[in-house]
Scaffold this motif. Structure first.
Motif, PDB file in Angstrom:
ATOM      1  N   HIS A  19       0.798  -1.318  -0.033  1.00  0.00           N
ATOM      2  CA  HIS A  19      -0.016   0.066   0.142  1.00  0.00           C
ATOM      3  C   HIS A  19       0.799   1.278  -0.019  1.00  0.00           C
ATOM      4  CE1 HIS A  19      -3.668  -2.445   1.170  1.00  0.00           C
ATOM      5  NE2 HIS A  19      -2.669  -3.289   1.797  1.00  0.00           N
ATOM      6  N   THR A  24      -3.281   4.957   4.658  1.00  0.00           N
ATOM      7  CA  THR A  24      -2.911   3.586   5.173  1.00  0.00           C
ATOM      8  C   THR A  24      -1.528   3.646   6.013  1.00  0.00           C
ATOM      9  OG1 THR A  24      -3.817   2.346   3.636  1.00  0.00           O
ATOM     10  CG2 THR A  24      -2.514   1.247   4.620  1.00  0.00           C
ATOM     11  N   ARG A 102       0.996  -5.406  10.039  1.00  0.00           N
ATOM     12  CA  ARG A 102       0.889  -4.223   9.516  1.00  0.00           C
ATOM     13  C   ARG A 102       2.183  -3.595   9.593  1.00  0.00           C
ATOM     14  NH1 ARG A 102      -3.444  -1.410  12.592  1.00  0.00           N
ATOM     15  NH2 ARG A 102      -2.799  -3.303  14.058  1.00  0.00           N
TER      16      ARG A 102
END
Lengths: 218, 218
Positions: A19, A24, A102
């Motif tokens: 991403h 994000t 993440r």
């Protein structure tokens, strides 16, 4: 341009997980507080953990003006990586075991933060770690000596990428019938009951921002 | 010689926090599961998160044979860092705010693990992440294709150091009388309730090693 994609921050391995949009990237950076900062010293990489705080289009980090890692970080490209672990993915084969996470990777050359900006940046780092803490520290302002003893650097978010893995195991078709438990073990950070310093000289309740501590989530 | 001290892994900043004995280093490596691995690519550092497992005098890590980071890690010195966060240290001044943590930095050149050793290493990585899991995966052995598609590297623990910060805030003498709450907010990792894959084709209880998951602690 809101994209932070560059050749060297492009996610090549499993590109679906990459991403490059700032919402994000910013959400991951704002939930985290610890980064791993890599520099090159005598030709070899060195990576150390350090606290950081996003400040708009930059990531701030700081340390003793005497620290080797911060001295060398000022004059070279660095890589700053933040990783939030969300779970262990337990699949039906060893191969498909994975981790839900993440992460953000930021590359670039840090800039020295000085003057009034430096004082503001130091407050910002404290405030991002524990919202409300700067006001609590009002009876004890930073001294000039402390400010001089600290180096503050900021890394622009111009070259950055996020990588995200979520969801359950993805197994080979023929493995779903096997008698093997599969699923996800969630992993998160727990903030415990604050431990008041026994050296406190007066009775004070633990402030609510510390007693009910949590990180911002997107 | 049990010491892992070298010039480049020596803890120079706050040397009291440095440790070079294998029991200290091993305990941190065994409690952790995620490392940040740094390589140098085109002259700039790159740091990525990856799972690892200590195996005696080495740290094992692995990834797709196609992964850029693993290809480059084989032919150069790398730095592998593991950080366990234990608390936020909230002092009476911004300056003395700190983090309780235990970290290990390992430097060196990774060696390729091949043949029977490679199969054993892959099992070891799974087993260190979730003790008991290899036995549960017995109905689904690794295939030769999977083994070929994976690169396993091991980094010797010859050059390593640990850095540990524990305990409460340490403030300037004159600040202890200030009306500021000070103490430690404990931080730890929480392993939640396992989420069974809805694609499971039979009823199975969550195995105890997953339902009651915990990391080894020293």
């Amino acid at each position: 341009m809101s994209s932070t994609q560059s050749d060297r921050t492009e996610v090549r391995r499993l590109p679906d997980r990459g991403h490059y949009d700032r919402p994000t990237i910013d959400a991951i950076l704002d939930e985290g507080f610890l980064c791993h900062l890599a520099t090159v010293e005598n030709g070899a990489p060195v990576v150390i953990p350090t606290l950081y705080a996003r400040d708009g289009d930059h990531v701030l980090f700081h340390g003793s003006a005497a620290a080797r890692s911060l001295r060398s970080a000022r004059n070279q490209d660095v890589c700053l990586t933040v990783t939030l672990v969300d779970g262990f993915v337990l699949a039906r084969s060893g191969m498909h075991h994975s981790m839900n996470y993440r992460s953000v990777v930021v590359m670039g050359r840090p800039e020295l933060v000085e003057g009034d900006e430096k004082v503001r940046a130091l407050d910002h780092i404290v405030e991002r770690l524990v919202p409300g803490r700067v006001e609590q520290l009002a009876p004890r302002p930073m001294t000039d000596k402390e400010i001089r003893a600290t180096t503050v650097l900021r890394l622009p978010l111009a070259e950055a990428s996020a990588k995200v893995r979520q969801g359950g195991p993805v197994d080979d078709d023929e493995d779903y019938a096997l008698p093997i438990w599969a699923g996800v073990l969630p992993v998160s950070i727990d903030y415990g009951t604050p431990i008041t310093d026994p050296a406190m000289t007066m009775e004070m309740d633990v402030p609510a921002n510390i007693a009910d501590y949590r990180r911002p989530t997107a």
